[in-house]
Design a protein around this motif. Structure first.
Motif, PDB file in Angstrom:
ATOM      1  N   THR A 105     -17.226 -36.407  10.698  1.00 36.09           N
ATOM      2  CA  THR A 105     -16.717 -35.569   9.612  1.00 36.09           C
ATOM      3  C   THR A 105     -17.191 -34.138   9.811  1.00 36.09           C
ATOM      4  N   GLY A 106     -18.386 -33.969  10.398  1.00 36.72           N
ATOM      5  CA  GLY A 106     -18.912 -32.625  10.661  1.00 36.72           C
ATOM      6  C   GLY A 106     -17.994 -31.809  11.560  1.00 36.72           C
ATOM      7  N   GLU A 107     -17.413 -32.455  12.577  1.00 36.88           N
ATOM      8  CA  GLU A 107     -16.474 -31.755  13.464  1.00 36.88           C
ATOM      9  C   GLU A 107     -15.221 -31.343  12.692  1.00 36.88           C
ATOM     10  N   ALA A 108     -14.732 -32.233  11.851  1.00 32.01           N
ATOM     11  CA  ALA A 108     -13.547 -31.925  11.045  1.00 32.01           C
ATOM     12  C   ALA A 108     -13.846 -30.776  10.087  1.00 32.01           C
ATOM     13  N   GLU A 109     -15.030 -30.787   9.495  1.00 33.39           N
ATOM     14  CA  GLU A 109     -15.413 -29.726   8.557  1.00 33.39           C
ATOM     15  C   GLU A 109     -15.519 -28.384   9.275  1.00 33.39           C
ATOM     16  N   ARG A 110     -16.113 -28.375  10.460  1.00 33.95           N
ATOM     17  CA  ARG A 110     -16.252 -27.126  11.226  1.00 33.95           C
ATOM     18  C   ARG A 110     -14.869 -26.551  11.524  1.00 33.95           C
ATOM     19  N   ALA A 111     -13.949 -27.396  11.979  1.00 36.19           N
ATOM     20  CA  ALA A 111     -12.588 -26.937  12.271  1.00 36.19           C
ATOM     21  C   ALA A 111     -11.933 -26.388  11.004  1.00 36.19           C
ATOM     22  N   ALA A 112     -12.064 -27.111   9.895  1.00 32.88           N
ATOM     23  CA  ALA A 112     -11.440 -26.682   8.636  1.00 32.88           C
ATOM     24  C   ALA A 112     -11.977 -25.332   8.186  1.00 32.88           C
TER      25      ALA A 112
ATOM     26  N   VAL B  33     -10.563 -22.506  10.692  1.00 31.49           N
ATOM     27  CA  VAL B  33      -9.111 -22.317  10.587  1.00 31.49           C
ATOM     28  C   VAL B  33      -8.737 -21.715   9.236  1.00 31.49           C
ATOM     29  N   LEU B  34      -9.325 -22.200   8.154  1.00 33.23           N
ATOM     30  CA  LEU B  34      -8.988 -21.664   6.831  1.00 33.23           C
ATOM     31  C   LEU B  34      -9.504 -20.242   6.648  1.00 33.23           C
ATOM     32  N   ALA B  35     -10.643 -19.912   7.248  1.00 28.33           N
ATOM     33  CA  ALA B  35     -11.153 -18.538   7.173  1.00 28.33           C
ATOM     34  C   ALA B  35     -10.209 -17.585   7.907  1.00 28.33           C
TER      35      ALA B  35
ATOM     36  N   LEU C 150      -2.073 -21.710  -2.442  1.00 27.63           N
ATOM     37  CA  LEU C 150      -2.544 -22.666  -1.443  1.00 27.63           C
ATOM     38  C   LEU C 150      -3.981 -23.075  -1.752  1.00 27.63           C
ATOM     39  N   ALA C 151      -4.813 -22.121  -2.107  1.00 30.69           N
ATOM     40  CA  ALA C 151      -6.211 -22.417  -2.440  1.00 30.69           C
ATOM     41  C   ALA C 151      -6.293 -23.426  -3.579  1.00 30.69           C
ATOM     42  N   ALA C 152      -5.377 -23.344  -4.521  1.00 28.32           N
ATOM     43  CA  ALA C 152      -5.379 -24.257  -5.670  1.00 28.32           C
ATOM     44  C   ALA C 152      -5.121 -25.708  -5.262  1.00 28.32           C
ATOM     45  N   HIS C 153      -4.547 -25.909  -4.076  1.00 23.45           N
ATOM     46  CA  HIS C 153      -4.268 -27.259  -3.580  1.00 23.45           C
ATOM     47  C   HIS C 153      -5.410 -27.822  -2.727  1.00 23.45           C
ATOM     48  N   LEU C 154      -6.396 -26.988  -2.425  1.00 27.10           N
ATOM     49  CA  LEU C 154      -7.480 -27.397  -1.536  1.00 27.10           C
ATOM     50  C   LEU C 154      -8.741 -27.741  -2.325  1.00 27.10           C
ATOM     51  N   PRO C 155      -9.626 -28.554  -1.740  1.00 25.84           N
ATOM     52  CA  PRO C 155     -10.921 -28.791  -2.388  1.00 25.84           C
ATOM     53  C   PRO C 155     -11.626 -27.442  -2.586  1.00 25.84           C
ATOM     54  N   GLU C 156     -12.410 -27.323  -3.650  1.00 26.67           N
ATOM     55  CA  GLU C 156     -13.014 -26.043  -4.037  1.00 26.67           C
ATOM     56  C   GLU C 156     -13.732 -25.343  -2.886  1.00 26.67           C
TER      57      GLU C 156
ATOM     58  N   LEU D  27     -12.481 -21.650  -1.528  1.00 26.66           N
ATOM     59  CA  LEU D  27     -13.308 -20.433  -1.504  1.00 26.66           C
ATOM     60  C   LEU D  27     -13.308 -19.792  -0.121  1.00 26.66           C
ATOM     61  N   ILE D  28     -13.300 -20.600   0.926  1.00 27.23           N
ATOM     62  CA  ILE D  28     -13.234 -20.069   2.291  1.00 27.23           C
ATOM     63  C   ILE D  28     -11.901 -19.348   2.505  1.00 27.23           C
ATOM     64  N   LEU D  29     -10.819 -19.956   2.047  1.00 25.00           N
ATOM     65  CA  LEU D  29      -9.493 -19.345   2.171  1.00 25.00           C
ATOM     66  C   LEU D  29      -9.421 -18.030   1.396  1.00 25.00           C
ATOM     67  N   LEU D  30     -10.041 -17.997   0.221  1.00 24.60           N
ATOM     68  CA  LEU D  30      -9.975 -16.813  -0.642  1.00 24.60           C
ATOM     69  C   LEU D  30     -10.936 -15.702  -0.221  1.00 24.60           C
ATOM     70  N   ASN D  31     -11.918 -16.015   0.627  1.00 24.63           N
ATOM     71  CA  ASN D  31     -12.894 -15.029   1.117  1.00 24.63           C
ATOM     72  C   ASN D  31     -12.881 -15.067   2.647  1.00 24.63           C
TER      73      ASN D  31
END
Length: 131
Positions: free
Chosen positions: A21-28, A31-33, A47-53, A57-61
């Motif tokens: 899961t750590g690899e998936a989280e790093r990619a996410a 990519v979202l940043a 789009l941010a409203a559809h993602l886990p918080e 936040l990464i997408l919005l910042n």
């Protein structure tokens, strides 16, 4: 629909065929940043409203981008941010994350996202458009 963090990462992990899961989280995170730097206004917020918080936040910042990156340069930038990644593995990373985000968004929102991005991103989102 808002995916829970675990469900979002499970989808990314499955699509990216990651060992952890750590690899998936790093990619996410990467990519979202990078994606967040390419989207503006209401489209990014929707789009941010559809993602886990945490990922919203990464997408919005986002990381800052001087110009919109072509899909190829987006993949290269992803590879540069992920230790040990190649362009080939980064393409896999980008596709795993963006296709999961596309599933969370509705078709109307995805269409608006693709309008803000250079041509070719539809393939990275796993939603090829007729030419």
């Amino acid at each position: 629909m808002v995916l829970r963090r675990e469900a979002f990462l499970d989808h990314v992990r499955e699509r990216g065929k990651y060992d952890s899961t750590g690899e998936a989280e790093r990619a996410a995170r990467v990519v979202l940043a990078l994606l967040g730097a390419h989207l503006v206004g209401e489209v990014r917020a929707r789009l941010a409203a559809h993602l886990p918080e945490e990922f919203a936040l990464i997408l919005l910042n986002p990381l800052q981008s001087a110009e919109p990156l072509s899909p190829e340069r987006f993949v290269r930038a992803t590879a540069a941010w992920i230790e040990g990644a190649t362009e080939q593995t980064a393409t896999w990373d980008v596709s795993a994350v963006l296709s999961t985000a596309a599933d969370a968004a509705d078709d109307d929102l995805l269409g608006q996202i693709l309008l803000q991005l250079p041509a070719g991103y539809d393939l990275l989102f796993g939603r090829p458009r007729p030419t």
